[in-house]
Design a protein around this motif. Structure first.
Motif, PDB file in Angstrom:
ATOM      1  N   VAL A 118       0.861  -1.182   0.000  1.00 41.34           N
ATOM      2  CA  VAL A 118       0.000   0.000   0.000  1.00 41.34           C
ATOM      3  C   VAL A 118       0.900   1.236   0.000  1.00 41.34           C
ATOM      4  O   VAL A 118       1.798   1.356   0.827  1.00 41.34           O
ATOM      5  CB  VAL A 118      -0.922   0.044   1.235  1.00 41.34           C
ATOM      6  N   GLU A 119       0.670   2.115  -0.947  1.00 36.91           N
ATOM      7  CA  GLU A 119       1.466   3.335  -1.039  1.00 36.91           C
ATOM      8  C   GLU A 119       1.333   4.145   0.250  1.00 36.91           C
ATOM      9  O   GLU A 119       0.223   4.323   0.766  1.00 36.91           O
ATOM     10  CB  GLU A 119       0.993   4.153  -2.238  1.00 36.91           C
ATOM     11  N   GLU A 120       2.463   4.628   0.762  1.00 40.92           N
ATOM     12  CA  GLU A 120       2.443   5.311   2.064  1.00 40.92           C
ATOM     13  C   GLU A 120       1.553   6.554   2.072  1.00 40.92           C
ATOM     14  O   GLU A 120       0.964   6.908   3.097  1.00 40.92           O
ATOM     15  CB  GLU A 120       3.868   5.686   2.504  1.00 40.92           C
ATOM     16  N   SER A 121       1.389   7.211   0.927  1.00 43.90           N
ATOM     17  CA  SER A 121       0.552   8.411   0.857  1.00 43.90           C
ATOM     18  C   SER A 121      -0.910   8.115   1.173  1.00 43.90           C
ATOM     19  O   SER A 121      -1.684   9.033   1.467  1.00 43.90           O
ATOM     20  CB  SER A 121       0.649   9.040  -0.536  1.00 43.90           C
ATOM     21  N   SER A 122      -1.282   6.847   1.124  1.00 45.36           N
ATOM     22  CA  SER A 122      -2.671   6.465   1.384  1.00 45.36           C
ATOM     23  C   SER A 122      -3.123   6.823   2.796  1.00 45.36           C
ATOM     24  O   SER A 122      -4.321   6.895   3.071  1.00 45.36           O
ATOM     25  CB  SER A 122      -2.847   4.956   1.169  1.00 45.36           C
ATOM     26  N   TYR A 123      -2.162   7.037   3.695  1.00 43.38           N
ATOM     27  CA  TYR A 123      -2.493   7.314   5.097  1.00 43.38           C
ATOM     28  C   TYR A 123      -2.337   8.800   5.438  1.00 43.38           C
ATOM     29  O   TYR A 123      -2.346   9.178   6.607  1.00 43.38           O
ATOM     30  CB  TYR A 123      -1.599   6.461   6.002  1.00 43.38           C
ATOM     31  N   ALA A 124      -2.224   9.617   4.401  1.00 42.76           N
ATOM     32  CA  ALA A 124      -1.979  11.047   4.612  1.00 42.76           C
ATOM     33  C   ALA A 124      -3.125  11.743   5.336  1.00 42.76           C
ATOM     34  O   ALA A 124      -2.901  12.641   6.149  1.00 42.76           O
ATOM     35  CB  ALA A 124      -1.711  11.727   3.269  1.00 42.76           C
ATOM     36  N   SER A 125      -4.355  11.324   5.047  1.00 44.33           N
ATOM     37  CA  SER A 125      -5.506  11.975   5.672  1.00 44.33           C
ATOM     38  C   SER A 125      -5.497  11.786   7.187  1.00 44.33           C
ATOM     39  O   SER A 125      -5.669  12.748   7.948  1.00 44.33           O
ATOM     40  CB  SER A 125      -6.810  11.417   5.087  1.00 44.33           C
ATOM     41  N   ILE A 126      -5.281  10.548   7.637  1.00 46.71           N
ATOM     42  CA  ILE A 126      -5.223  10.271   9.075  1.00 46.71           C
ATOM     43  C   ILE A 126      -4.052  11.019   9.712  1.00 46.71           C
ATOM     44  O   ILE A 126      -4.194  11.627  10.776  1.00 46.71           O
ATOM     45  CB  ILE A 126      -5.093   8.764   9.330  1.00 46.71           C
ATOM     46  N   ALA A 127      -2.901  10.985   9.047  1.00 45.01           N
ATOM     47  CA  ALA A 127      -1.711  11.662   9.584  1.00 45.01           C
ATOM     48  C   ALA A 127      -1.949  13.157   9.724  1.00 45.01           C
ATOM     49  O   ALA A 127      -1.568  13.776  10.734  1.00 45.01           O
ATOM     50  CB  ALA A 127      -0.512  11.405   8.671  1.00 45.01           C
ATOM     51  N   SER A 128      -2.577  13.748   8.725  1.00 45.36           N
ATOM     52  CA  SER A 128      -2.864  15.181   8.772  1.00 45.36           C
ATOM     53  C   SER A 128      -3.813  15.516   9.911  1.00 45.36           C
ATOM     54  O   SER A 128      -3.624  16.510  10.634  1.00 45.36           O
ATOM     55  CB  SER A 128      -3.470  15.626   7.435  1.00 45.36           C
ATOM     56  N   ASN A 129      -4.846  14.682  10.093  1.00 42.01           N
ATOM     57  CA  ASN A 129      -5.800  14.904  11.188  1.00 42.01           C
ATOM     58  C   ASN A 129      -5.107  14.869  12.550  1.00 42.01           C
ATOM     59  O   ASN A 129      -5.372  15.706  13.424  1.00 42.01           O
ATOM     60  CB  ASN A 129      -6.893  13.833  11.158  1.00 42.01           C
ATOM     61  N   LEU A 130      -4.216  13.906  12.737  1.00 40.15           N
ATOM     62  CA  LEU A 130      -3.518  13.768  14.014  1.00 40.15           C
ATOM     63  C   LEU A 130      -2.553  14.928  14.243  1.00 40.15           C
ATOM     64  O   LEU A 130      -2.386  15.396  15.378  1.00 40.15           O
ATOM     65  CB  LEU A 130      -2.766  12.434  14.059  1.00 40.15           C
ATOM     66  N   SER A 131      -1.936  15.405  13.176  1.00 38.44           N
ATOM     67  CA  SER A 131      -0.993  16.521  13.320  1.00 38.44           C
ATOM     68  C   SER A 131      -1.717  17.801  13.718  1.00 38.44           C
ATOM     69  O   SER A 131      -1.167  18.631  14.446  1.00 38.44           O
ATOM     70  CB  SER A 131      -0.221  16.744  12.007  1.00 38.44           C
ATOM     71  N   GLN A 132      -2.952  17.944  13.272  1.00 41.21           N
ATOM     72  CA  GLN A 132      -3.717  19.148  13.609  1.00 41.21           C
ATOM     73  C   GLN A 132      -4.087  19.195  15.086  1.00 41.21           C
ATOM     74  O   GLN A 132      -4.441  20.247  15.606  1.00 41.21           O
ATOM     75  CB  GLN A 132      -4.974  19.211  12.746  1.00 41.21           C
ATOM     76  N   ASP A 133      -3.958  18.053  15.754  1.00 37.00           N
ATOM     77  CA  ASP A 133      -4.256  18.021  17.186  1.00 37.00           C
ATOM     78  C   ASP A 133      -2.976  18.024  18.025  1.00 37.00           C
ATOM     79  O   ASP A 133      -3.013  17.758  19.216  1.00 37.00           O
ATOM     80  CB  ASP A 133      -5.096  16.790  17.527  1.00 37.00           C
ATOM     81  N   GLY A 134      -1.839  18.302  17.398  1.00 34.17           N
ATOM     82  CA  GLY A 134      -0.613  18.476  18.169  1.00 34.17           C
ATOM     83  C   GLY A 134       0.383  17.331  18.144  1.00 34.17           C
ATOM     84  O   GLY A 134       1.291  17.299  18.989  1.00 34.17           O
ATOM     85  N   TYR A 135       0.248  16.415  17.181  1.00 34.31           N
ATOM     86  CA  TYR A 135       1.175  15.287  17.121  1.00 34.31           C
ATOM     87  C   TYR A 135       2.014  15.330  15.847  1.00 34.31           C
ATOM     88  O   TYR A 135       1.474  15.509  14.741  1.00 34.31           O
ATOM     89  CB  TYR A 135       0.409  13.958  17.191  1.00 34.31           C
ATOM     90  N   ASP A 136       3.323  15.191  16.010  1.00 36.25           N
ATOM     91  CA  ASP A 136       4.201  15.022  14.860  1.00 36.25           C
ATOM     92  C   ASP A 136       3.993  13.601  14.337  1.00 36.25           C
ATOM     93  O   ASP A 136       4.099  12.636  15.100  1.00 36.25           O
ATOM     94  CB  ASP A 136       5.676  15.193  15.261  1.00 36.25           C
ATOM     95  N   VAL A 137       3.697  13.493  13.050  1.00 33.70           N
ATOM     96  CA  VAL A 137       3.420  12.168  12.474  1.00 33.70           C
ATOM     97  C   VAL A 137       4.416  11.864  11.361  1.00 33.70           C
ATOM     98  O   VAL A 137       4.596  12.669  10.439  1.00 33.70           O
ATOM     99  CB  VAL A 137       1.987  12.075  11.925  1.00 33.70           C
ATOM    100  N   TYR A 138       5.046  10.710  11.465  1.00 34.81           N
ATOM    101  CA  TYR A 138       5.979  10.232  10.450  1.00 34.81           C
ATOM    102  C   TYR A 138       5.376   8.989   9.795  1.00 34.81           C
ATOM    103  O   TYR A 138       5.216   7.957  10.449  1.00 34.81           O
ATOM    104  CB  TYR A 138       7.314   9.839  11.081  1.00 34.81           C
ATOM    105  N   ILE A 139       5.033   9.093   8.509  1.00 28.69           N
ATOM    106  CA  ILE A 139       4.619   7.897   7.770  1.00 28.69           C
ATOM    107  C   ILE A 139       5.882   7.322   7.134  1.00 28.69           C
ATOM    108  O   ILE A 139       6.474   7.932   6.246  1.00 28.69           O
ATOM    109  CB  ILE A 139       3.579   8.207   6.683  1.00 28.69           C
ATOM    110  N   LEU A 140       6.295   6.173   7.605  1.00 25.77           N
ATOM    111  CA  LEU A 140       7.571   5.601   7.177  1.00 25.77           C
ATOM    112  C   LEU A 140       7.475   5.007   5.776  1.00 25.77           C
ATOM    113  O   LEU A 140       6.474   4.403   5.410  1.00 25.77           O
ATOM    114  CB  LEU A 140       8.009   4.524   8.173  1.00 25.77           C
ATOM    115  N   LYS A 141       8.539   5.173   5.016  1.00 30.66           N
ATOM    116  CA  LYS A 141       8.620   4.598   3.679  1.00 30.66           C
ATOM    117  C   LYS A 141       9.364   3.269   3.752  1.00 30.66           C
ATOM    118  O   LYS A 141      10.343   3.142   4.482  1.00 30.66           O
ATOM    119  CB  LYS A 141       9.352   5.540   2.726  1.00 30.66           C
TER     120      LYS A 141
END
Length: 259
Positions: free
Chosen positions: A91-114
């Motif tokens: 699964v392409e890592e960009s597929s999880y961008a929406s969840i990562a963006s949502n979590l970052s907006q609440d104060g969490y640094d999110v790293y989607i690993l390649k």
């Protein structure tokens, strides 16, 4: 006469050695070429089988800082912690961008690993390496499907890891976190036909008793990302966006101690 014979024999021996060396070099080149061809074929096959992120997910991923190792979504406002996320297999890592963006907006640094070939098992040390390199603290490891299996492998290997978030996933038989003090969240979806449910149930004994279990009504396996319908998966009764939003809220409640 004897000396001439020895000289001839020596020349023949040297010539034979040179021929053998040349033959071995040719064999070595053929073998290397074969290996490269196989790698290319395997890579091409895996690429064609990889689930691509939706246009919306790709657009959101463009807002992240990208390196060769991860997509980085910087926390809005004061940083509360770090989340390192392993993608699902193929699964392409960009597929999880929406969840990562949502979590970052609440104060969490999110790293989607390649991961090489989009197989998280080939990057199982990456989370630990990033934690060390970036000197991260208050870390939560997360992963979808096979990515969750890999995250589980790393969960007890650093004192900086506070918790584990499993999306349609469970630890392998070689991973026992039952006596660990990690905070663990496990999210599944009712229409998931990819998850091996019996293995999932059996794996609960390898997680802490305090593990929080949540289920998304009408969601499916592919809905834990945004890459369309996965082969052999059930049909979701909600959109990927709706499932991503629900996942994000469940995770945030967990991280913020509200559930």
């Amino acid at each position: 006469m004897v000396g001439q014979q020895l000289l001839v024999m020596r020349k023949i021996s040297i010539h034979s050695s040179i021929n053998m060396t040349n033959k071995m070099k040719k064999i070595g080149r053929y073998f290397l070429a074969l290996c490269l061809a196989l790698i290319l074929i395997i890579g091409t096959v895996l690429h064609t089988k990889t689930y691509q992120a939706s246009e919306q997910a790709q657009a959101i991923s463009q807002t992240a800082n990208q390196t060769k190792d991860y997509l980085y979504f910087k926390a809005y406002g004061e940083r509360k912690g770090n989340i390192l996320f392993y993608q699902g297999a193929l699964v392409e890592e960009s597929s999880y961008a929406s969840i990562a963006s949502n979590l970052s907006q609440d104060g969490y640094d999110v790293y989607i690993l390649k991961a090489p070939l989009n197989l998280p098992i080939l990057a199982q040390q990456k989370a630990l390496n990033i934690i060390e390199k970036e000197n991260l603290d208050n870390v939560y490891l997360a992963g979808h499907s096979l990515g969750g299996v890999v995250a589980s492998l790393n969960a007890e290997k650093s004192s900086k890891i506070q918790g584990l978030i499993l999306l349609a996933s469970y630890p392998s038989e070689k991973t026992d976190l039952s006596s660990d003090k990690l905070r663990v969240l496990s999210i599944t979806a009712t229409n998931d036909k990819v998850l091996k449910w019996q293995n999932y149930e059996n794996a609960k004994k390898r997680l802490p008793e305090s593990t929080q279990y949540r289920s998304i009504e009408g969601g499916n396996h592919g809905g834990f990302g945004d890459y369309g319908q996965q082969s052999h998966d059930g049909k979701a009764s909600l959109t990927s966006h709706e499932q991503n939003q629900e996942i994000s809220q469940i995770v945030l409640n967990f991280l913020n101690g509200q559930a």
